[in-house]
Design an enzyme around this catalytic site. Sequence first.
Site, PDB file in Angstrom:
ATOM      1  N   LYS A   1      46.643  39.263 111.093  1.00 52.94           N
ATOM      2  CA  LYS A   1      46.561  38.622 112.407  1.00 52.94           C
ATOM      3  C   LYS A   1      45.397  37.634 112.411  1.00 52.94           C
ATOM      4  CE  LYS A   1      46.402  39.827 117.365  1.00 52.94           C
ATOM      5  NZ  LYS A   1      46.277  40.904 118.360  1.00 52.94           N
TER       6      LYS A   1
ATOM      7  N   SER B   1      49.965  40.893 121.933  1.00 50.95           N
ATOM      8  CA  SER B   1      49.601  39.633 121.328  1.00 50.95           C
ATOM      9  C   SER B   1      49.850  39.553 119.824  1.00 50.95           C
ATOM     10  CB  SER B   1      48.113  39.362 121.581  1.00 50.95           C
ATOM     11  OG  SER B   1      47.316  40.350 120.956  1.00 50.95           O
TER      12      SER B   1
ATOM     13  N   SER C   1      48.807  45.529 122.363  1.00 50.89           N
ATOM     14  CA  SER C   1      49.200  44.395 121.506  1.00 50.89           C
ATOM     15  C   SER C   1      49.697  44.739 120.121  1.00 50.89           C
ATOM     16  CB  SER C   1      48.031  43.427 121.369  1.00 50.89           C
ATOM     17  OG  SER C   1      47.983  42.598 122.487  1.00 50.89           O
TER      18      SER C   1
HETATM   19  N1  GLN Z   1      49.164  42.387 126.985  1.00 53.36           N
HETATM   20  C1  GLN Z   1      47.823  42.840 127.176  1.00 53.36           C
HETATM   21  C2  GLN Z   1      46.950  41.708 127.676  1.00 53.36           C
HETATM   22  O1  GLN Z   1      47.488  40.688 127.898  1.00 53.36           O
HETATM   23  C3  GLN Z   1      47.304  43.434 125.930  1.00 53.36           C
HETATM   24  C4  GLN Z   1      46.720  42.454 125.006  1.00 53.36           C
HETATM   25  C5  GLN Z   1      46.141  43.122 123.806  1.00 53.36           C
HETATM   26  O2  GLN Z   1      46.320  44.313 123.608  1.00 53.36           O
HETATM   27  N2  GLN Z   1      45.390  42.353 123.048  1.00 53.36           N
HETATM   28  O3  GLN Z   1      45.796  41.841 127.835  1.00 53.36           O
END
Ligand code: GLN
Length: 492
Positions: free
Chosen positions: A78, A158, A182
């Site tokens: 990532k 994400s 995410s």
């Molecule tokens: N979807 C969540 C957010 O927008 C989680 C994001 C994440 O875990 N990095 O914050």
Amino acid sequence: MSLTDLTLADARELLARREISARELSEAHLEAIEKLNPRLNAFITVTPELALAQAEAADRAYAAGEAGPLAGLPLAIKDLFCTEGVRTTAASLMLENFVPPYESTVTARLRAAGAVFVGKTNLDEFAMGSSNMTSAFGAVANPWTRAGDAAALVPGGSSGGSAAAVAARLALGATGTDTGGSIRQPASFCGIAGMKPTYGRCSRFGIIAFASSLDQAGPMARNVEDCAILLTAMAGFDPKDSTSADRPVPDFHAACTRGVTGLRIGVPKEYAAPGMPDEIAALWQAGRDWLRAAGAELVEISLPHSEYALATYYIVAPAECSSNLARYDGVRFGRREDGADLIEMYERTRAAGFGAEVKRRILIGTYVLSAGYYDAYYLRAQKVRSLILGDFTAAFARCDAILTPTAPSAAFAQGEKMDDPVKMYLNDIYTVPASLAGLPAMSVPVGLNQEGLPLGLQVIGRPFDEETVFAVADKIEKAAGFSARPALRAGG
Ligand code: GLN
């Protein structure tokens, strides 16, 4: 069988028996990336020279009988993990040309284990999102499409680039990070497995920070066993991260086959709220039936503060991000826009460098931390966070692991839910409670919905008991027998 369709465990066997070479395994994945990445946009940066050099080193190590536990296995990283000498963007214009002078601890461990890095994967900007639509490098397409409909769907977020890369057979596994879901939600959307370990299990050193009290790195792969192999290499104490846990790393791989006989599996009654789609409710029920058949006992538990988890998360995470992202000021890292004076330089740099969602979160964060609203929002959210942790502590007196759906829907179309941020935030309804409580949680693919899209179930464990999570997830995976493959993939 095509080299890109192997599991990580099988590829490792073949490499160890020297039936395949690391070089040919890497070349097969690099070719697949070249062919499919223009359509998927799963990678921001592809690193063929690095991959081939690592592959050749792995082949030499196998020949010398000194191969590490991940020698020669192609992984996708990532683009939130700093990689020395390799551009690391966080999918933001702010870091568009940032080349870190150092390596994150997690990727350093993977390198030391002999892994091959094929490239850096796309994500929501600074990991803020559930769809990969907020990347400054363009949206990622989910390799799965609805039956009879070629419209591009989101891979979740994400860590959507990592999930898409693994599902499309562009890498055998990937790293993700999970702040509120995410790793788990994109795993569910792309039909793969993904584990968010206990907070503190993996070092955060060198991972670009979003919300430091929540961020955790974890593995994503095509099955539970492969995630366990990866986590064993990624995890471990790191003096460079003050929240890293000084605990031995168990053999997670061995834990996968422990079975669930005698385990008590908690089913939170609050999660069965009206509005859960029937097909998700049915798979959740199937998960309970499989575990019961495998010898586990099902118990109803209560997590009464779950209904406040989303609101709590969307105060705590923006608060921490507003503080963490203050460092992008045009002076120390990445982008700088000129200005007549220092203040104007800051303003123009931040206006040009951050996208809309990141700006929204910084504004929310500074608001909830402001003198007038700190008590009403931030402090209250911290108190509710403690209550949520208390719910889990009480529940784990009665059960050994908790079973829930991973996400409230399957993958949705690119562009959907973009008009209303709250709709997007609702994706995280089942994943944020474990994040706020710092607990290990894993998504495992279990089936397809009526449109032919994958759905996952989530297993949540006690702090530092990833082993039970792997054991339960492995049983679910075996019982579900999920073998469907996405339309867009290498080798078929
Ligand atoms: N979807 C969540 C957010 O927008 C989680 C994001 C994440 O875990 N990095 O914050």
